[in-house]
Design a protein around this motif. Structure first.
Motif, PDB file in Angstrom:
ATOM      1  N   SER A  76     -84.567  28.948 -30.198  1.00  0.00           N
ATOM      2  CA  SER A  76     -83.729  30.113 -29.917  1.00  0.00           C
ATOM      3  C   SER A  76     -82.453  29.715 -29.182  1.00  0.00           C
ATOM      4  N   ILE A  77     -82.591  28.829 -28.191  1.00  0.00           N
ATOM      5  CA  ILE A  77     -81.429  28.423 -27.405  1.00  0.00           C
ATOM      6  C   ILE A  77     -80.413  27.706 -28.283  1.00  0.00           C
ATOM      7  N   ALA A  78     -80.887  26.886 -29.208  1.00  0.00           N
ATOM      8  CA  ALA A  78     -79.978  26.199 -30.127  1.00  0.00           C
ATOM      9  C   ALA A  78     -79.224  27.194 -30.994  1.00  0.00           C
ATOM     10  N   GLN A  79     -79.936  28.230 -31.477  1.00  0.00           N
ATOM     11  CA  GLN A  79     -79.287  29.247 -32.304  1.00  0.00           C
ATOM     12  C   GLN A  79     -78.267  30.042 -31.497  1.00  0.00           C
ATOM     13  N   ILE A  80     -78.608  30.378 -30.243  1.00  0.00           N
ATOM     14  CA  ILE A  80     -77.679  31.097 -29.368  1.00  0.00           C
ATOM     15  C   ILE A  80     -76.426  30.258 -29.124  1.00  0.00           C
ATOM     16  N   ALA A  81     -76.620  28.991 -28.800  1.00  0.00           N
ATOM     17  CA  ALA A  81     -75.488  28.120 -28.484  1.00  0.00           C
ATOM     18  C   ALA A  81     -74.567  27.947 -29.683  1.00  0.00           C
ATOM     19  N   ASN A  82     -75.133  27.826 -30.878  1.00  0.00           N
ATOM     20  CA  ASN A  82     -74.320  27.594 -32.075  1.00  0.00           C
ATOM     21  C   ASN A  82     -73.679  28.867 -32.614  1.00  0.00           C
TER      22      ASN A  82
END
Length: 652
Positions: free
Chosen positions: A357-363
C-alpha cells in the motif's frame, strides 16, 4: 558671558509616522511579550500601541473599564478567560466600545442575562459576530434581545439547551444578514426553528444543526438556500431514509460544498442518495467524525465501498480511513492509484496494510502534504525510504508506533517543507536519524519523540541547532535525556510547548534554561521528573508570562513553588497530583493567588482537607476540580510496554 544654547539630542523616532509604527505593531502582534516591551519603551509608543490595538483578551472582567479606557479603538473582544461576566460588565462594554465593537466572544462566560445583552445589542450597532455558546441558562427572552443586533452576520449558540423554536424565530426575523449560525446541541430547536432560519436568512453560508431533533422536513427549505456552502447534520437521529425520500430537487443547492452526516444512525445509502441528489456540487462529505473531503473514520468499510469511492470521486483532495480495520492493500491500492491529486491521507491503525500500500501511495500521490499512518505495524522499514523519495512536498507526517529506522529518517529529511514530524514509540530510530532531520528540515515546528527510547541529548541538540523555529516538542519517557537537551532547546525562542514527563535525569536547571530562553512557553509537562523542585517554579514565575498549562505531579514542588506561580497572570491549567511537599494551608494560599485558574487536578485526599468555602469560591470563579486517587506506578521498559499493547490488540 552669554549662555550657550542647549542642543536637544536627536531622536530618531521623530522620523517615524504613526502609520509606520502601526505596521511594526502588526508584525509583532502575535507575541504579547513583544507588544508589552514595545509599549513600555516610551510614552509615545505607549500611546500609539493603545490606538492600534483592535483585539483584546482580558483575564478578568473586573478590569474591563480600565482595559477599555486604555484601548479605545478595540473592535474584537474575547472574554473566554472571564468565567463571570455580569450585566454590569456588558453595560460597560456597550458604553466604552459602542459602534466600534464588531466581535464579542462569551462562549466560556456566564452570570449575564437578557438585560446585559440588550445593552450590547442596542449600543453596539456595528456588531457582526457574537459567540454565546455554552450559555446553558439562556432562554427565548435573551434570544429576542439578540435579534435587536440587526447587522449580525455570525452567531454561535452551541449548547444553549433552553432555547426553543420561538427564540430562533425571533433571531431569524431580526437578523436577516446572518451568514453563519451554529446551533449544535440546542436540543429545544426543531424543524420549525431551522426552517424559519432558512426562510428569513437568505444569505446563510454555514449552518450547524448537529444533534438537533430535526427531521427531513426542514431540509427542503434549507437546500433552497442559494449561498449555503456548509451544512452540518452530525448526530441528527431524526433524519432517516423515509424523511429524505420526499425531498424536492427542483431547487438543487449548487453552492453546497461540505456536508456532515456523521453519527446519523438512521441514515443509510438510500437516504444519502436522496440528499446528495439535492446537492450536486458537493466537495466534502463527512460520514464519520473528521474534516476531510471524505472521512470514514472507524467505519466498517468494504472493498466494494472503497471501489465505489474510487469510481465516483476522481478528484479527491483529502481521504481519512483512520481505524477502518478492514482496509486491505488491494482495497487501498485500487483507490489511491486514481487519485493523483490527493493532498491529505489518514490510514491510522489500518493494521492490515503492508509495504504494498505504501508503495502505491508513494508512486500515485506525489502531491501529498499530510500523511498519517500511526500503528501500521506491518509496514517494513524500506517503505519509509520510499515515502521520502517520492513524496517530497510532505509538511505533516505521523509515523507513531512504526518500524522506521535512521535510513527512513534520512530519506524523509529530503522533505524540505516538513513542519510536523511524529515518531513516538519508534524504537528503531537513533540520534543519527534525528541529525539528518535537524540538518535538512529547517521549517520543522513540531516534533514528537514520545517513548522513542533510542534518543539522547545528541539527537535533541541536533534538532535544536537546525530547527530554530521549533514550537512544540515531546520527549516524554526518553530516559537518557538530561538538562543538556533542555539547554539546547532554550535557543529555540519560538518554543511554546515542552513535554518531558518521565525523564528522571532532567532537573530544575534545565527547566530554568527553557524559561529564560523561551519567553513564549505556554505548556509545560514535567510530571514524574523527581529532580524538579521549587527553584524551577520560581524561575518560571519570573520569566514565563505566557504559561497557561503546567503539570508538576510527582515532582519535588512544594507550597512555595506552587504559590510563586501566582505571578503568572494567564495560568489556567495546573496538575499537581502525588506531590508530598503540598500542605492544605499552602495549597489554599496558592489557589487564591492563581487568579486565572480554570482547571486544577489534585489528589482526592485534599478534597476533605481544603476548606469547603474555598472550593465553592474557586468553582464560582470558573475553576473545575479534577480529583485523582491513583498511586504512582512503576514505568515499564518501552519495548515491553509496546509488546503488551500488541497482546491486547483485537484479533483479526
Amino acid at each position: 558671558m552669554k549662555k550657550q544654547k542647549q542642543i536637544q539630542p536627536f531622536n530618531p523616532f521623530d522620523l517615524l509616522s504613526e502609520e509606520l509604527v502601526f505596521i511594526i505593531l502588526d508584525l509583532i502582534a502575535q507575541n504579547p511579550v513583544d507588544l508589552k516591551s514595545f509599549s513600555l519603551t516610551c510614552k509615545w509608543f505607549y500611546h500609539v500601541e493603545s490606538k492600534n490595538r483592535r483585539t483584546l483578551k482580558p483575564l478578568r472582567s473586573e478590569f474591563l473599564p480600565r482595559v477599555l479606557t486604555r484601548y479605545p479603538n478595540s473592535s474584537h473582544l474575547d472574554l473566554t478567560f472571564c468565567p463571570r461576566v455580569t450585566d454590569n460588565a456588558l453595560r460597560a462594554i456597550a458604553d466604552f466600545c459602542g459602534p466600534a465593537l464588531r466581535s464579542l466572544d462569551l462562549s466560556r462566560s456566564g452570570a449575564f442575562s437578557a438585560a446585559g445583552l440588550l445593552s450590547v445589542a442596542v449600543k453596539c450597532v456595528n456588531l457582526v459576530e457574537i459567540d454565546l455558546s455554552n450559555a446553558t441558562e439562556m432562554r427565548d427572552a435573551a434570544a429576542a434581545v439578540v435579534a435587536e443586533a440587526r447587522n449580525l452576520e455570525r452567531l454561535r449558540l452551541g449548547r444553549c439547551k433552553l432555547l426553543t423554536d420561538m427564540g430562533i424565530g425571533c433571531i431569524a426575523v431580526g437578523c436577516r444578514k446572518l451568514s453563519l449560525v451554529g446551533l449544535k446541541w440546542c436540543v429545544g430547536v426543531g424543524d420549525l426553528g431551522a426552517g424559519l432560519l432558512a426562510l428569513k436568512c437568505k444569505g446563510l453560508r454555514s449552518l450547524d444543526l448537529s444533534y438537533l431533533p430535526i427531521t427531513g422536513k426542514c431540509l427542503d427549505d434549507i437546500l433552497k438556500l442559494q449561498h449555503l456552502e456548509e451544512l452540518l447534520l452530525e448526530g441528527c437521529f431524526g433524519i432517516d431514509d423515509d424523511s429524505l425520500s420526499s425531498l424536492r430537487h427542483e431547487h438543487e443547492c449548487k453552492s453546497l460544498k461540505k456536508l456532515d452526516v456523521s453519527s446519523c444512525q438512521n441514515l443509510t445509502h438510500r437516504g444519502l442518495t436522496s440528499l446528495l441528489s439535492a446537492a450536486g456540487c458537493l466537495q466534502q462529505l463527512v460520514l464519520a467524525h473528521g474534516s476531510s473531503s471524505i472521512t470514514l473514520d472507524g467505519c466498517s468499510i468494504t472493498s466494494d465501498g472503497l471501489k465505489a469511492i474510487g469510481i465516483l470521486c476522481k478528484a479527491l483532495k483529502e481521504l481519512s480511513l483512520s481505524k477502518c480495520l478492514g482496509v486491505t492493500d488491494e482495497d487501498l491500492s485500487s483507490l489511491v492509484m486514481k487519485q493523483k491529486g490527493l493532498r491529505k491521507l489518514d490510514i491510522t491503525c489500518c493494521r492490515k496494510l503492508t509495504g504494498v500500500s505504501i508503495a502505491q501511495i508513494a508512486n500515485s500521490c506525489p502531491s501529498l502534504i499530510s500523511l498519517k499512518m500511526e500503528s501500521c505495524s506491518l509496514v517494513p522499514r524500506d517503505a519509509f525510504v520510499l515515502i521520502g523519495q517520492k513524496c517530497r512536498f510532505l509538511k505533516k507526517l505521523d509515523l507513531t508506533d512504526n518500524e522506521i529506522d535512521e535510513e527512513g529518517l534520512k530519506s524523509i529529511s529530503g522533505c524540505l517543507s516538513l513542519s510536523s514530524l511524529k515518531v513516538g514509540i519508534c524504537l528503531n530510530i537513533t540520534d543519527k536519524g534525528l541529525s539528518y532531520v535537524g540538518t535538512a528540515c529547517s521549517d520543522l515546528r513540531e516534533l514528537d519523540l514520545y517513548r522513542s527510547a533510542g534518543i539522547t541529548d545528541v539527537g535533541v541538540s541536533s534538532i535544536a541547532r537546525g530547527c530554530s523555529n521549533l514550537e512544540t516538542i515531546n520527549i516524554s519517557y526518553c530516559k537518557d535525556i538530561t538538562d543538556k537537551s533542555l539547554v539546547s532547546l532554550s535557543k529555540c525562542s519560538r518554543l511554546n510547548t515542552l513535554e518531558c514527563r518521565g525523564c528522571p535525569l532532567v532537573t530544575s536547571m534545565g527547566v530554568a534554561a527553557v524559561a529564560v530562553g523561551c519567553k513564549r512557553l505556554a505548556k509545560l509537562d514535567v510530571k514524574k521528573c523527581q529532580n524538579i523542585n521549587d527553584s524551577a517554579m520560581l524561575t518560571l514565575a519570573h520569566f514565563s508570562p505566557c504559561l497557561k498549562q503546567i503539570s508538576v505531579s510527582e515532582t519535588g514542588v512544594t507550597d512555595v513553588g506552587l504559590m510563586s506561580l501566582g505571578n503568572i497572570g494567564c495560568l489556567q491549567n495546573v496538575a499537581v497530583v502525588q506531590s508530598s511537599g503540598l500542605t492544605p494551608s499552602g495549597l489554599t494560599a496558592s489557589l487564591l493567588a492563581l487568579g486565572a485558574l480554570r482547571k486544577l487536578k489534585l489528589h482526592s485526599s485534599f478534597k476533605t482537607l481544603l476548606p469547603l468555602q474555598l472550593i465553592y469560591h474557586m468553582e464560582a470563579r470558573g475553576c473545575a476540580f479534577l480529583w485523582k486517587d491513583q498511586t504512582p506506578q512503576e514505568e515499564l521498559d518501552p519495548k515491553y510496554w509496546k509488546l503488551q499493547l500488541e497482546d491486547y490488540a483485537p484479533l483479526e
